[in-house]
Design a protein around this motif. Structure first.
Motif, short mmCIF file in Angstrom:
data_model
loop_
_atom_site.label_atom_id
_atom_site.label_comp_id
_atom_site.label_asym_id
_atom_site.label_seq_id
_atom_site.Cartn_x
_atom_site.Cartn_y
_atom_site.Cartn_z
N ASP A 74 27.37 20.59 42.47
CA ASP A 74 28.36 21.39 41.74
C ASP A 74 29.77 21.00 42.16
O ASP A 74 30.65 20.82 41.33
CB ASP A 74 28.17 22.88 42.04
N ILE A 86 35.74 16.97 37.19
CA ILE A 86 36.40 17.67 36.08
C ILE A 86 37.86 17.92 36.42
O ILE A 86 38.76 17.68 35.62
CB ILE A 86 35.68 19.00 35.78
N PHE A 87 38.09 18.38 37.63
CA PHE A 87 39.45 18.74 38.06
C PHE A 87 40.36 17.52 38.05
O PHE A 87 41.48 17.56 37.53
CB PHE A 87 39.37 19.34 39.46
N THR A 92 50.19 13.89 29.64
CA THR A 92 50.89 14.59 28.56
C THR A 92 52.32 14.94 28.94
O THR A 92 53.17 15.03 28.07
CB THR A 92 50.15 15.86 28.14
N THR A 93 52.61 15.16 30.24
CA THR A 93 53.99 15.55 30.58
C THR A 93 54.92 14.35 30.68
O THR A 93 56.09 14.47 30.38
CB THR A 93 54.04 16.32 31.92
N TRP A 138 44.92 14.22 32.77
CA TRP A 138 45.29 14.55 31.39
C TRP A 138 46.65 15.24 31.36
O TRP A 138 47.54 14.89 30.57
CB TRP A 138 44.20 15.43 30.81
N ALA A 139 46.83 16.21 32.27
CA ALA A 139 48.09 16.96 32.29
C ALA A 139 49.25 16.05 32.63
O ALA A 139 50.32 16.12 32.02
CB ALA A 139 48.00 18.10 33.30
N LEU A 159 41.20 16.56 34.52
CA LEU A 159 42.17 17.47 33.90
C LEU A 159 43.58 17.22 34.42
O LEU A 159 44.55 17.23 33.65
CB LEU A 159 41.77 18.92 34.18
N ILE A 160 43.70 16.99 35.73
CA ILE A 160 45.03 16.74 36.27
C ILE A 160 45.60 15.45 35.70
O ILE A 160 46.77 15.38 35.34
CB ILE A 160 44.98 16.72 37.82
N GLY A 205 56.85 16.09 21.92
CA GLY A 205 55.58 16.78 21.81
C GLY A 205 55.52 18.12 22.51
O GLY A 205 54.49 18.77 22.50
N GLN A 206 56.63 18.57 23.08
CA GLN A 206 56.63 19.91 23.67
C GLN A 206 56.91 20.94 22.59
O GLN A 206 57.35 20.61 21.49
CB GLN A 206 57.72 20.00 24.73
N ILE A 261 42.96 23.48 33.72
CA ILE A 261 43.06 23.43 35.19
C ILE A 261 42.96 24.84 35.76
O ILE A 261 42.18 25.11 36.68
CB ILE A 261 44.38 22.75 35.60
N PRO A 309 45.50 21.14 28.61
CA PRO A 309 45.16 20.64 29.95
C PRO A 309 45.50 21.61 31.07
O PRO A 309 44.71 21.80 32.00
CB PRO A 309 45.94 19.34 30.08
N ILE A 353 30.73 17.71 40.68
CA ILE A 353 31.05 17.80 39.25
C ILE A 353 32.41 18.46 39.05
O ILE A 353 33.25 18.00 38.27
CB ILE A 353 29.95 18.61 38.51
N LEU A 354 32.65 19.53 39.81
CA LEU A 354 33.92 20.24 39.68
C LEU A 354 35.09 19.35 40.04
O LEU A 354 36.12 19.36 39.38
CB LEU A 354 33.94 21.48 40.57
#
Lengths: 127, 167
Positions: A11, A18-19, A29-30, A25-26, A22-23, A99-100, B143, B139, A14-15
């Protein structure tokens, strides 16, 4: 009760994956480029397109009702004041990157930025 | 489990869930997105997973969202619809993941529920403001969803271990 684990090693693995994803990805995008103009949409219709190079403050009125004050300065745009209750749009602050967006749900207002390249020649010449 | 026992247990879960829902609305959320919240009230759904079936789980979801929204005065606002659709999907996801992945821990099901919750919340939010721009927040929401989902999973898992579950 069947014996189920709270946390297993798999677990956590996997977490973490994923984490990390996601970071990433964030971050992607910024770190995008500066925007050239902002589109203001009120009640699903384009209300105004403003260039972010100028400096001005104006009010958004819809059917004679005052909704929001918008300020443009130094290539950024913000909702300076709004009539909505919880002021989420005002607390969003300045946005300047491509894109904001600033979203005000009670007033049905969306302000989003667009990239440096114009969509068409007509848009460029009218500004 | 007799029906009256079921009613009392699930009623208690609904009560706890809506209480957490109300208390949670005082907690600051770091994203400027309407209707976005930590989602700690979904801990009752994670807790109910081992002994529930799908009808009762959905009853808890709807009861929790309705009563919590009634108390906090948010009923029939966009935030309410985003919340109820999100936690319905979270409940379904967690239920099927609990049935499918038998080796995974509670935290895994909980995080999976939180992730699907956020996706659906953003989808509903995009429908409400009729713009896809809101997806830029996804995103960050995911998180925070991983964080609150792990917290829910740990709390519910420890509670399940320490307390006698009535079946």
């Amino acid at each position: 009760m069947k014996n189920r684990n709270v946390v297993t090693k798999r677990d956590i693995l996997i977490l973490l994956v994923i984490f990390a994803g996601l970071i990433g990805w964030a971050v992607i995008t910024t770190h995008s480029k500066k925007a050239a103009k902002a589109v203001i949409i009120v009640h699903s219709k384009v209300y105004k397109v403003v260039s972010l190079n100028e400096e001005k403050t104006f009010k958004i009125n819809w059917k004679g009702k005052y909704l929001m004050t918008v300020q443009v300065k130094n290539g950024a745009i913000r909702a300076k004041n709004s009539t909505c209750k919880n002021k989420i749009c005002v607390h969003t602050g300045w946005i300047s990157k491509d894109g904001q967006s600033i979203v005000c749900v009670p007033n049905h207002i969306i302000i989003y930025t667009e990239g440096a390249k114009p969509a068409s020649c007509d848009l460029m010449t009218t500004q | 489990m007799s029906v009256s026992k079921k009613v009392s247990i699930y009623g208690m879960l609904v009560a706890i869930g809506s209480a957490i829902y109300v208390v949670e609305s005082f907690m600051p959320f770091p994203l400027p997105l309407p209707g976005a919240r930590w989602g700690f009230s979904n801990v009752v759904l994670v807790y109910a997973l081992p002994f529930t079936n799908i009808e009762w789980l959905l009853a808890v979801v709807i009861g929790k969202a309705l009563i919590g929204a009634l108390i906090s005065g948010k009923i029939f606002t966009p935030a309410f619809f985003m919340g109820i659709s999100g936690s319905t999907i979270a409940a379904l996801t967690m239920f099927f993941s609990y049935k499918t992945f038998r080796k995974a821990g509670m935290i895994f099901h909980s995080v999976l529920g939180a992730l699907s919750n956020n996706v659906v919340q953003v989808l509903i939010g995009a429908q409400i403001v009729s713009s896809w721009m809101i997806f830029g927040y996804l995103p960050y929401m995911e998180i925070l969803g991983v964080i609150s989902g792990s917290a829910n999973g740990i709390v519910a898992g420890i509670m399940l271990k320490r307390m006698k579950v009535m079946r």
